[in-house]
Write a protein that holds these residues in place. Structure first.
Motif, PDB file in Angstrom:
ATOM      1  N   SER A 197      -4.172   6.550   8.116  1.00 61.18           N
ATOM      2  CA  SER A 197      -4.865   5.362   8.623  1.00 61.18           C
ATOM      3  C   SER A 197      -3.941   4.156   8.695  1.00 61.18           C
ATOM      4  CB  SER A 197      -6.068   5.037   7.730  1.00 61.18           C
ATOM      5  OG  SER A 197      -5.641   4.631   6.438  1.00 61.18           O
ATOM      6  N   MET A 198      -2.856   4.180   7.909  1.00 62.68           N
ATOM      7  CA  MET A 198      -1.873   3.095   7.923  1.00 62.68           C
ATOM      8  C   MET A 198      -0.765   3.343   8.952  1.00 62.68           C
ATOM      9  SD  MET A 198      -1.564   2.749   3.777  1.00 62.68           S
ATOM     10  CE  MET A 198       0.033   1.970   3.880  1.00 62.68           C
ATOM     11  N   GLN A 199      -0.908   4.417   9.741  1.00 57.97           N
ATOM     12  CA  GLN A 199       0.080   4.774  10.760  1.00 57.97           C
ATOM     13  C   GLN A 199       1.410   5.229  10.159  1.00 57.97           C
ATOM     14  OE1 GLN A 199      -1.155   4.773  13.897  1.00 57.97           O
ATOM     15  NE2 GLN A 199      -3.038   4.002  12.943  1.00 57.97           N
ATOM     16  N   GLU A 200       1.397   5.610   8.896  1.00 60.76           N
ATOM     17  CA  GLU A 200       2.597   6.153   8.248  1.00 60.76           C
ATOM     18  C   GLU A 200       2.575   7.668   8.430  1.00 60.76           C
ATOM     19  OE1 GLU A 200       5.091   4.630   6.919  1.00 60.76           O
ATOM     20  OE2 GLU A 200       4.367   2.564   6.893  1.00 60.76           O
TER      21      GLU A 200
ATOM     22  N   ALA B 123       0.824  -1.206   0.000  1.00 64.04           N
ATOM     23  CA  ALA B 123       0.000   0.000   0.000  1.00 64.04           C
ATOM     24  C   ALA B 123       0.857   1.254   0.000  1.00 64.04           C
ATOM     25  CB  ALA B 123      -0.932  -0.013   1.216  1.00 64.04           C
ATOM     26  N   THR B 124       1.898   1.248   0.808  1.00 63.94           N
ATOM     27  CA  THR B 124       2.793   2.406   0.881  1.00 63.94           C
ATOM     28  C   THR B 124       3.508   2.625  -0.445  1.00 63.94           C
ATOM     29  OG1 THR B 124       3.126   1.979   3.242  1.00 63.94           O
ATOM     30  CG2 THR B 124       4.699   3.437   2.161  1.00 63.94           C
ATOM     31  N   MET B 125       3.972   1.549  -1.052  1.00 69.37           N
ATOM     32  CA  MET B 125       4.670   1.667  -2.338  1.00 69.37           C
ATOM     33  C   MET B 125       3.738   2.196  -3.426  1.00 69.37           C
ATOM     34  SD  MET B 125       7.275  -1.612  -2.522  1.00 69.37           S
ATOM     35  CE  MET B 125       6.030  -2.871  -2.290  1.00 69.37           C
ATOM     36  N   LEU B 126       2.494   1.750  -3.415  1.00 65.59           N
ATOM     37  CA  LEU B 126       1.542   2.216  -4.430  1.00 65.59           C
ATOM     38  C   LEU B 126       1.187   3.680  -4.238  1.00 65.59           C
ATOM     39  CD1 LEU B 126      -0.847  -0.884  -4.592  1.00 65.59           C
ATOM     40  CD2 LEU B 126       0.731  -0.116  -6.373  1.00 65.59           C
TER      41      LEU B 126
ATOM     42  N   GLN C 220      -3.691  10.656  -0.999  1.00 70.12           N
ATOM     43  CA  GLN C 220      -2.556   9.987  -0.348  1.00 70.12           C
ATOM     44  C   GLN C 220      -2.626  10.081   1.169  1.00 70.12           C
ATOM     45  OE1 GLN C 220       0.757  12.108  -2.166  1.00 70.12           O
ATOM     46  NE2 GLN C 220       1.566  10.192  -2.946  1.00 70.12           N
ATOM     47  N   VAL C 221      -2.747  11.311   1.643  1.00 68.34           N
ATOM     48  CA  VAL C 221      -2.528  11.593   3.066  1.00 68.34           C
ATOM     49  C   VAL C 221      -3.493  10.840   3.988  1.00 68.34           C
ATOM     50  CG1 VAL C 221      -2.513  13.423   4.802  1.00 68.34           C
ATOM     51  CG2 VAL C 221      -1.428  13.790   2.578  1.00 68.34           C
ATOM     52  N   PRO C 222      -4.821  10.887   3.753  1.00 69.48           N
ATOM     53  CA  PRO C 222      -5.721  10.177   4.680  1.00 69.48           C
ATOM     54  C   PRO C 222      -5.404   8.701   4.810  1.00 69.48           C
ATOM     55  CG  PRO C 222      -6.961  11.669   3.283  1.00 69.48           C
ATOM     56  CD  PRO C 222      -5.576  11.617   2.726  1.00 69.48           C
ATOM     57  N   LEU C 223      -5.090   8.064   3.680  1.00 66.61           N
ATOM     58  CA  LEU C 223      -4.789   6.637   3.738  1.00 66.61           C
ATOM     59  C   LEU C 223      -3.485   6.378   4.485  1.00 66.61           C
ATOM     60  CD1 LEU C 223      -5.473   3.767   3.037  1.00 66.61           C
ATOM     61  CD2 LEU C 223      -4.447   4.095   0.792  1.00 66.61           C
ATOM     62  N   LEU C 224      -2.463   7.184   4.225  1.00 70.62           N
ATOM     63  CA  LEU C 224      -1.197   7.018   4.939  1.00 70.62           C
ATOM     64  C   LEU C 224      -1.392   7.186   6.443  1.00 70.62           C
ATOM     65  CD1 LEU C 224       1.213   8.940   2.540  1.00 70.62           C
ATOM     66  CD2 LEU C 224       1.327   6.501   3.097  1.00 70.62           C
TER      67      LEU C 224
ATOM     68  N   ALA D 119      -3.255  16.313   8.598  1.00 66.61           N
ATOM     69  CA  ALA D 119      -2.233  15.362   9.043  1.00 66.61           C
ATOM     70  C   ALA D 119      -1.821  15.643  10.488  1.00 66.61           C
ATOM     71  CB  ALA D 119      -1.025  15.422   8.117  1.00 66.61           C
ATOM     72  N   MET D 120      -1.565  16.913  10.798  1.00 66.46           N
ATOM     73  CA  MET D 120      -1.102  17.243  12.148  1.00 66.46           C
ATOM     74  C   MET D 120      -2.180  16.992  13.206  1.00 66.46           C
ATOM     75  SD  MET D 120       1.418  20.543  11.829  1.00 66.46           S
ATOM     76  CE  MET D 120       0.167  21.660  11.211  1.00 66.46           C
ATOM     77  N   MET D 121      -3.431  17.305  12.882  1.00 65.70           N
ATOM     78  CA  MET D 121      -4.505  17.073  13.858  1.00 65.70           C
ATOM     79  C   MET D 121      -4.729  15.581  14.084  1.00 65.70           C
ATOM     80  SD  MET D 121      -5.308  20.009  14.921  1.00 65.70           S
ATOM     81  CE  MET D 121      -3.593  20.443  14.611  1.00 65.70           C
ATOM     82  N   TYR D 122      -4.579  14.793  13.022  1.00 73.41           N
ATOM     83  CA  TYR D 122      -4.710  13.340  13.194  1.00 73.41           C
ATOM     84  C   TYR D 122      -3.580  12.813  14.077  1.00 73.41           C
ATOM     85  CZ  TYR D 122      -5.233   8.390  12.064  1.00 73.41           C
ATOM     86  OH  TYR D 122      -5.414   7.031  12.156  1.00 73.41           O
ATOM     87  N   ILE D 123      -2.368  13.268  13.801  1.00 73.93           N
ATOM     88  CA  ILE D 123      -1.220  12.838  14.614  1.00 73.93           C
ATOM     89  C   ILE D 123      -1.389  13.310  16.052  1.00 73.93           C
ATOM     90  CG2 ILE D 123       1.276  13.066  14.896  1.00 73.93           C
ATOM     91  CD1 ILE D 123       1.406  13.470  11.801  1.00 73.93           C
ATOM     92  N   LYS D 124      -1.859  14.542  16.218  1.00 72.11           N
ATOM     93  CA  LYS D 124      -2.070  15.100  17.568  1.00 72.11           C
ATOM     94  C   LYS D 124      -3.045  14.253  18.381  1.00 72.11           C
ATOM     95  CE  LYS D 124      -4.114  19.229  19.718  1.00 72.11           C
ATOM     96  NZ  LYS D 124      -5.410  18.676  20.080  1.00 72.11           N
ATOM     97  N   SER D 125      -4.103  13.768  17.725  1.00 74.61           N
ATOM     98  CA  SER D 125      -5.122  13.005  18.443  1.00 74.61           C
ATOM     99  C   SER D 125      -4.730  11.548  18.671  1.00 74.61           C
ATOM    100  CB  SER D 125      -6.452  13.068  17.686  1.00 74.61           C
ATOM    101  OG  SER D 125      -6.315  12.504  16.391  1.00 74.61           O
ATOM    102  N   ASN D 126      -3.710  11.076  17.966  1.00 73.57           N
ATOM    103  CA  ASN D 126      -3.345   9.660  18.076  1.00 73.57           C
ATOM    104  C   ASN D 126      -1.931   9.423  18.613  1.00 73.57           C
ATOM    105  OD1 ASN D 126      -5.619   7.936  16.635  1.00 73.57           O
ATOM    106  ND2 ASN D 126      -5.349   9.797  15.425  1.00 73.57           N
ATOM    107  N   LYS D 127      -1.160  10.487  18.754  1.00 69.53           N
ATOM    108  CA  LYS D 127       0.207  10.344  19.246  1.00 69.53           C
ATOM    109  C   LYS D 127       0.413  11.253  20.440  1.00 69.53           C
ATOM    110  CE  LYS D 127       1.615   7.660  15.798  1.00 69.53           C
ATOM    111  NZ  LYS D 127       2.085   6.271  15.994  1.00 69.53           N
ATOM    112  N   THR D 128       1.551  11.063  21.117  1.00 65.20           N
ATOM    113  CA  THR D 128       1.896  11.937  22.240  1.00 65.20           C
ATOM    114  C   THR D 128       2.415  13.268  21.701  1.00 65.20           C
ATOM    115  OG1 THR D 128       4.181  11.138  22.347  1.00 65.20           O
ATOM    116  CG2 THR D 128       2.516   9.931  23.627  1.00 65.20           C
TER     117      THR D 128
END
Length: 819
Positions: A537-540, A518-521, A531-535, A560-569
Motif C-alpha cells: 500500500s506504500m508502493q514499496e 513507516a518503512t524503517m519500522l 509487513q507485506v500488505p502495508l509495504l 505481492a505479485m498479484m498486487y504488483i500485476k494489477s498496479n504496475k505494467t
C-alpha cells in the motif's frame, strides 16, 4: 468518619460526596445540551440552539466540548450541525449524536469522527425526528409521525422500523428497554400515551399494558432492567416491574411539574430533578431533598448517581452495608468493634485488647467488613484507616487468606490514581469490577495517559502491549522529530516487550505522511503477513516482494505479485522478479493456469522464443474459433522464425496453417464439418469420400504427399464409397506404386469377392496369387497358381488345406502327370 451528611430514607441511609471540583472555568450548564458517560466517563457539552444567546457573550459559531469528570478539556471541535435531538455515550466511550434529519454521528474522546460509525435513519420526505434515545449498544428514534426506528448494534448499523404504534398524538414519555433486558431479545420501546395508557412496541407488535395511573410524563428503568419508575402528571411516582404486572410502591411527591430528569440511583431509589431541587424518592412516601443554585446533569451509575454541577462533581449513593456497620452511631457490630480497637491501639488505650477478645470468634467477618468498607471510600486517609483495622484484626486470625487484603490494596491504589483530577475518571470499586481492568487501561490510553496505564499494567501484572502500541502511534502522530530519531525512540521503548506489532505503528506513520519512518519500522516487524500488505500500500513493491520471499509463504508471494500485476505494467513486474527465481517460478505456475497472455509476455521478455511460441500454439488450439487459432499460429510462426534453430518448428507451424486454411475451404465447398482438426491423411481420405479428387491432388502436391500414401488413401476411400468402377479405372491409370494387394484387401473389407478377384491376376508372384485365391475361396484358381510356383511342397500343402474333393483330385492328377 462523620455521618452528618448521611440522610435516612426509610430503613436505609444515603450520602452525597464531593468527588472533585470542576476545572472547566465559567461554565453555565443551563445553556448547554449535556451528556455524561457512565463509569466516571467524560462529559460532552454543546450550546443548546433552542436557547437564546446574548450578543457578544461568546462566539456565534457553536463548538462541541468534551471534558473529563473533573472538568479537564479533552477535545473541542466546531459543531457545524443543526437540529441536535439528543446525544449520549456508547459502550466504547464514543459520543453518539442524533440529529433531527436522521443522521447519527459518532466521535471519539479526541473529537474525531469514528470511521464507519456514522449512518442515517431514512425518514419519509416530510418527517423529522421528534425524540431519541442513545444507549450503550444502539439508538432509538421517534419521529413526528410517531414512527419508531431502532438500531440495536452500532457495529452493524441497520436502522429497522418497529411495529406501528397507531398513535395519533405524540407520546407524553418514551422509554427504551435494551435487548439485554427483554424476553424477546429485541429492543422494546415503552410509550406513555396522552390517554394514560402505556404501549410497548417491538419489531412485531404493539401491546397495551393496561397500566393505570397515567398519563405519565417521565419513565425510567433501573440499571438491572428489572424495575421501572413512572411519574405521572399529578406528581405520583409508581415503581413497577418491567412487565407492569406488579406495583412495588406509589409515592406522591406533590410536584406536578414534569421533572427535567428522572433517573435511578442504583437499584434502590429514584432521583427526580427539577430546577434547583433534587429529590430522592424511596418507598412508603419517603424522600430526601437537596437544593442547588446551579443547573445539574445527572449521570446514572450501576451503584449510584453522578451529579455534575457548574462547579463540582458529586456522587450520590446508598451507604454501603459495610460502611453502615462500622460508622453508624452506636454500632456494636464486629466491624465497628475492630475499627474502634485499631484506633484504641494506635492511641495506646488498653481497650483495644478488650475489643479484640470480645469479637474473637467473629474477627474474620470483621476483617472482611473493614476491607469492603475501604473499597467504597474515595478519601485515601479513610481507606488507610479501614485497611489498618483489617490488618490489625488479620494479625489475630489464625487462618485468614491474605489475598483479598492484598488485592484490595492494589485495586485502591489503581482507583486513587485514576480518580486524580488530572486523570478525571472517578470510578467506584463496584464500577471498577464491572468495567474490568482491561477497559480501564483502554480508557486511560484513549486519554493519552500512557505512563499511568503502563505503570498500572506493571502493578497488576498485565501485558503492556496495547499501552505501548497506542503510545507509539500517538508519538508518531504528534512528534515533529526526524524520522530516524523517532524510530530510535520507539525501538528503545518497545525493544524490551517482545510480541508488539510494528505493522500498526508503521500504518499510522504512513497515514501521518511519514512513509520513510513507516518503512524503517516495518523492518522490525517479525510477521511477513503484516509487513507485506502495508509495504504494498506504500508502493514499496520491491521491498514487499523481498519480504514475502524471505517469509517463505507462497500465498504471501502470490499476494505481492498479484498486487504488483494489477498496479504496475508487465515490464515493471518482470523487472521485479528478474533476480528472484522463486517468485518467477510461482508466477509461471500461476500463469499456466490463469493467464497465458502474461506468461507469453514473460517468455518473450526473457527471450525464451521457443517457450513463447509453444505457448502460443497451445493457446491457439484452446481457441473456440478457427480465426483465433489461425491468428495464434501465425504469431507462433513469427516466434519460431526468429531463430534458425527453430526452422523445423516454423515449417511445421506454417504447414499446419496451410492445412487448416485448406480444411476451412473444403468445409465451405462441401458443406460438411468433417475436415477441420483432422490429419492430412484424414483430410485426403475425406476429399475422396466427398468427390473432391482435384483438391486432394492439389493437397498432395502442396504437402508433397508420397504416391504410395496417396494411392492407399484413394483405394480405401473408393472401396468405402463402393465405386468399383472408379476403383478399377484408377487401377488402370498406371502401374500401381503400392501393388494390387491393397485393392484386393479394400474389396474384401467391403465383402465384394468378385471385385477382389479382378486384381489377383495382377499380383506379381504366383505364391501371392495362390494365397489371394485361397483367401476368397477360389480353390481351382489357387491350385493353378500353386503349380505356377513350381514348388511341389507348396502344391502339396495347398491340397491338404483344400476342402473341395474335385480340386484335390485335380491336384493329384496334375502331380501324377508331372511324374
Amino acid at each position: 468518619m462523620s455521618t452528618v451528611e448521611w440522610s435516612e430514607l426509610h430503613d436505609r441511609f444515603y450520602r452525597k460526596r464531593d468527588v472533585c471540583t470542576m476545572s472547566w472555568g465559567n461554565i453555565d450548564l443551563n445553556k448547554y445540551v449535556v451528556a455524561g458517560a457512565p463509569f466516571g466517563g467524560p462529559v460532552a457539552l454543546v450550546r443548546d440552539e433552542k436557547k437564546l444567546l446574548l450578543l457578544g457573550s461568546q462566539s456565534s459559531k457553536p463548538r462541541m466540548f468534551i471534558y473529563t469528570s473533573s472538568g479537564k478539556l479533552l477535545a473541542s471541535f466546531a459543531w457545524d450541525y443543526r437540529g441536535l435531538m439528543t446525544m449520549g455515550w456508547n459502550e466504547d466511550e464514543n459520543l453518539v449524536c442524533l440529529l433531527e434529519d436522521g443522521q447519527v454521528l459518532t466521535f471519539n474522546v479526541d473529537g474525531d469522527p469514528v470511521p464507519g460509525s456514522c449512518f442515517s435513519i431514512h425518514l419519509d420526505r416530510d418527517d423529522r425526528i421528534a425524540e431519541g434515545h442513545v444507549g450503550a449498544t444502539g439508538v432509538v428514534a421517534l419521529t413526528k409521525q410517531n414512527q419508531l426506528f431502532a438500531v440495536s448494534d452500532y457495529k452493524e448499523p441497520r436502522p429497522q422500523r418497529l411495529h406501528d404504534s397507531h398513535m395519533l398524538e405524540a407520546p407524553t414519555a418514551m422509554l427504551v428497554l435494551d435487548k439485554a433486558f427483554t424476553r424477546s431479545g429485541n429492543v422494546e420501546v415503552a410509550l406513555a400515551t396522552p390517554s394514560g395508557s402505556i404501549l410497548v412496541v417491538d419489531n412485531d407488535s404493539t401491546s397495551d399494558q393496561s397500566f393505570e395511573g397515567g398519563p405519565f410524563t417521565k419513565l425510567a428503568v433501573s440499571p438491572s432492567g428489572k424495575i421501572l419508575a413512572c411519574f405521572n402528571d399529578q406528581g405520583v411516582l409508581y415503581v413497577t416491574s418491567v412487565d407492569f404486572s406488579k406495583v412495588f410502591s406509589r409515592s406522591n411527591t406533590k410536584l406536578k411539574k414534569k421533572p427535567i430528569q428522572m433517573v435511578w440511583c442504583g437499584e434502590d431509589a429514584v432521583v427526580l430533578y427539577w430546577e434547583k431541587v433534587l429529590v430522592i424518592v424511596g418507598p412508603f412516601d419517603k424522600w430526601i431533598t437537596y437544593s442547588y443554585d446551579t443547573h445539574l446533569c445527572l449521570v446514572p451509575e450501576c451503584d449510584g448517581l453522578r451529579v455534575i454541577t457548574d462547579t463540582k462533581c458529586e456522587f450520590l449513593e446508598r451507604v454501603p452495608n459495610s460502611t453502615e456497620d462500622i460508622f453508624k452511631l452506636g454500632s456494636c457490630t464486629p466491624g465497628a468493634m475492630l475499627f474502634d480497637a485499631m484506633e484504641a491501639f494506635e492511641s495506646g488505650n488498653p481497650r483495644a485488647d478488650e475489643n479484640i477478645r470480645a469479637i474473637k470468634s467473629e474477627l474474620p467477618e470483621a476483617v472482611r467488613t473493614c476491607i469492603d468498607a475501604a473499597s467504597h471510600e474515595f478519601d485515601p486517609t479513610l481507606q488507610q484507616n479501614l485497611l489498618k483495622a483489617a490488618s490489625y484484626g488479620k494479625s489475630y486470625c489464625e487462618q485468614f487468606e491474605p489475598n483479598a487484603f492484598v488485592k484490595m490494596c492494589q485495586n485502591l491504589r489503581v482507583l486513587n490514581a485514576i480518580r486524580d483530577p488530572e486523570v478525571g475518571i472517578p470510578l467506584t470499586f463496584s464500577q471498577f469490577l464491572l468495567l474490568k481492568q482491561s477497559k480501564v487501561i483502554d480508557r486511560l490510553i484513549k486519554r493519552k495517559h500512557h505512563f499511568l496505564a503502563y505503570r498500572i499494567c506493571e502493578f497488576l501484572s498485565l501485558k503492556p502491549h496495547r499501552v505501548l502500541l497506542h503510545w507509539a502511534c500517538a508519538k508518531v502522530k504528534m512528534s515533529d522529530a526526524r524520522d530516524e530519531e523517532l524510530r530510535d525512540v520507539i525501538l528503545k521503548k518497545l525493544s524490551k516487550t517482545p510480541g508488539i506489532s510494528f505493522a500498526e505503528i508503521a500504518t499510522t506513520a504512513y497515514k501521518a505522511g511519514k512513509p520513510k519512518l513507516a518503512t524503517m519500522l516495518l523492518e522490525h516487524e517479525p510477521k511477513g503477513s503484516d509487513q507485506v500488505p502495508l509495504l504494498l500500500s506504500m508502493q514499496e513493491d520491491e521491498l514487499a516482494l523481498r519480504k514475502a520471499i524471505d517469509s517463505g509463504d507462497t500465498d504471501l508471494i502470490y499476494l505481492a505479485m498479484m498486487y504488483i500485476k494489477s498496479n504496475k505494467t508487465e515490464e515493471e513486474l518482470f523487472q521485479l522478479i528478474a533476480n528472484k527465481p522463486l517468485a518467477r517460478d510461482l508466477l509461471v505456475q500461476y500463469c499456466k493456469h490463469r493467464d497465458w497472455d502474461l506468461l507469453k509476455a514473460l517468455y518473450y521478455a526473457e527471450q525464451r522464443t521457443q517457450e513463447a511460441a509453444n505457448l502460443t500454439v497451445l493457446e491457439g488450439y484452446k481457441s473456440k474459433h478457427l480465426t483465433g487459432r489461425l491468428k495464434r499460429l501465425r504469431m507462433a510462426s513469427e516466434f519460431f522464425n526468429q531463430g534458425r534453430e527453430f526452422a523445423f518448428q516454423a515449417q511445421q507451424t506454417e504447414d499446419e496453417i496451410k492445412l487448416l486454411e485448406a480444411q476451412q475451404e473444403l468445409e465451405t465447398v462441401t458443406g460438411q464439418n468433417i475436415f477441420i482438426d483432422t490429419s492430412l491423411s484424414e483430410t485426403l481420405h475425406n476429399c475422396f469420400l466427398t468427390h473432391q479428387s482435384k483438391r486432394a491432388t492439389k493437397l498432395k502436391s502442396d504437402f508433397k504427399v508420397p504416391d504410395k500414401r496417396f494411392w492407399y488413401l484413394k483405394v480405401r476411400a473408393l472401396a468405402e464409397l463402393g465405386d468399383w468402377e472408379a476403383l478399377e479405372q484408377f487401377a488402370k491409370e498406371k502401374k500401381s506404386p503400392i501393388g494390387y494387394q491393397p485393392f484386393i484387401e479394400a474389396c474384401l473389407s467391403r465383402k465384394n469377392v468378385s471385385e477382389a478377384s479382378k486384381y489377383i491376376p495382377r499380383l506379381d508372384k504366383a505364391e501371392h496369387r495362390m494365397d489371394a485365391y485361397e483367401q476368397i475361396g477360389y480353390w481351382r484358381e489357387a491350385a493353378e497358381a500353386s503349380f505356377q510356383t513350381k514348388d511341389m511342397e507348396v502344391v502339396a500343402r495347398l491340397k491338404e488345406r483344400c476342402p473341395e474333393r474335385p480340386v484335390q483330385m485335380y491336384i493329384e492328377q496334375r502331380l501324377l502327370q508331372g511324374r
